[in-house]
Enzyme design. Structure first.
Site, PDB file in Angstrom:
ATOM      1  N   GLY A 151       0.799  -1.218   0.000  1.00  0.00           N
ATOM      2  CA  GLY A 151       0.000   0.000   0.000  1.00  0.00           C
ATOM      3  C   GLY A 151       0.835   1.273   0.000  1.00  0.00           C
ATOM      4  CG  HIS A 152      -1.127   5.067   0.607  1.00  0.00           C
ATOM      5  ND1 HIS A 152      -0.802   6.019   1.546  1.00  0.00           N
ATOM      6  CD2 HIS A 152      -2.302   4.545   1.018  1.00  0.00           C
ATOM      7  CE1 HIS A 152      -1.728   6.070   2.472  1.00  0.00           C
ATOM      8  NE2 HIS A 152      -2.663   5.181   2.183  1.00  0.00           N
ATOM      9  CG  ASP A 153       2.564   7.572   1.534  1.00  0.00           C
ATOM     10  OD1 ASP A 153       3.455   8.355   1.168  1.00  0.00           O
ATOM     11  OD2 ASP A 153       1.368   7.716   1.211  1.00  0.00           O
ATOM     12  CB  CYS A 213       1.053   4.776   6.500  1.00  0.00           C
ATOM     13  SG  CYS A 213       0.371   6.029   5.409  1.00  0.00           S
TER      14      CYS A 213
END
Length: 308
Positions: free
Chosen positions: A217-219, A237
């Site tokens: 997932g993102h970041d 995150c």
């Protein structure tokens, strides 16, 4: 996400058509989410629960939905909808540009790198030396790939973050303006999906090896020399420190940390942060030895009940 040129507070306020608090020439260098903000960044906040966190963060400009006392050395942008206006900034400074060719003229591809048929490479992608990119891989714009990287068929690098605001009329998407970064000697299996950061980077560290059908997932930041087996789903995150091993069908919550050298056994649900150097199993997650003792205890109780 940094702007190509530093903006002023007044310029950003004019773009958004909002009021501001602070010197009109106050410098604004970019935008970022709260967990990665730096000096010069804008951060947005639209809930009183998080006002103090945003105002006291490293961000020096706060896009906020209420006029509050401005901390010394900072500035405010007063918006009736910070989420909407944060998207306006991303679209203005990092607009989507449709591609006209399978491999962009602006892509940089290093010596000795092999690009198999039907690969898509977007604008401003950088690929290092001696990589192998197998058929039907999709590499979105601004992705950075190091040297000696192997990416197997149908993997996608740089799809949007799964990040939405629930509004009465439906889900409103937070636009992604970040990147995916693969460091040297990374291997990605077939049909992996690595989402780009909302404003920062989704990073996979040097020497990490990822099996087929893994989602990141993102970041999320994955450290060096990690091993991640198939059908694992890593939320946004997440921080996975160096030399972590994650076996198949593991899932994680967002915003957690897995410590250096941890081993996560198959089908575990990582519901919280865990320390490094230990083995974990089960849902909710526990140290492997403790979880096995629990299971043995349950079996013992069942046997005793059957005897009665």
């Amino acid at each position: 996400m940094k702007f190509k040129q530093t903006q002023t507070l007044a310029q950003i306020a004019t773009l958004l058509k909002v009021e501001f608090v602070g010197n009109k020439n106050f410098p604004v260098k970019g935008i970022n989410e709260i967990h990665v903000v730096e000096h010069g960044d804008i951060v947005f906040v639209d809930h009183p629960k998080y006002y103090d966190k945003a105002l006291n963060s490293a961000a020096t400009t706060i896009l906020i939905n209420k006029e509050v006392a401005c901390p010394e050395g900072k500035s405010l942008l007063i918006s009736d909808d910070p989420f909407r206006d944060f998207n306006k900034i991303t679209k203005h400074f990092n607009p989507f540009i449709a591609s006209k060719e399978s491999i962009s003229d602006s892509a940089i591809i290093g010596e000795g790198t092999i690009i198999q048929p039907n690969v898509f490479i977007g604008d401003a992608v950088s690929i290092g030396k001696n990589c192998v990119i197998h058929p039907n891989v999709t590499i979105y714009s601004n992705t950075v790939i190091g040297n000696n990287v192997t990416i197997h068929a149908n993997t996608v690098l740089g799809a949007d973050a799964f990040y939405y605001k629930n509004r009465p009329e439906g889900f409103d998407k937070l636009i992604s303006g970040g990147r995916v970064v693969l460091e040297d000697n990374v291997d990605l299996g077939a049909s992996c999906t690595i989402d780009k950061g909302v404003t920062g980077d989704t990073t996979i560290g040097a020497g990490t090896k990822i099996d087929n059908q893994v989602h990141v997932g993102h970041d999320t930041v994955i450290g060096k020399k990690c091993l991640i087996a198939s059908q694992t789903g890593i939320a946004g995150c997440v921080i996975i420190e160096d030399e972590v091993t994650i076996w198949g069908q593991v899932g994680t919550n967002s915003g957690i940390t897995i410590g250096k050298g941890a081993v996560i056994l198959g089908q575990t649900g990582v519901t919280k942060s865990v320390a490094g150097g230990k083995s974990y199993f089960g849902t909710p997650i526990s140290e492997s030895r403790e979880k096995l003792k629990e299971l043995a205890g349950i079996k013992h109780l069942l046997r005793e009940q059957k005897k009665k």
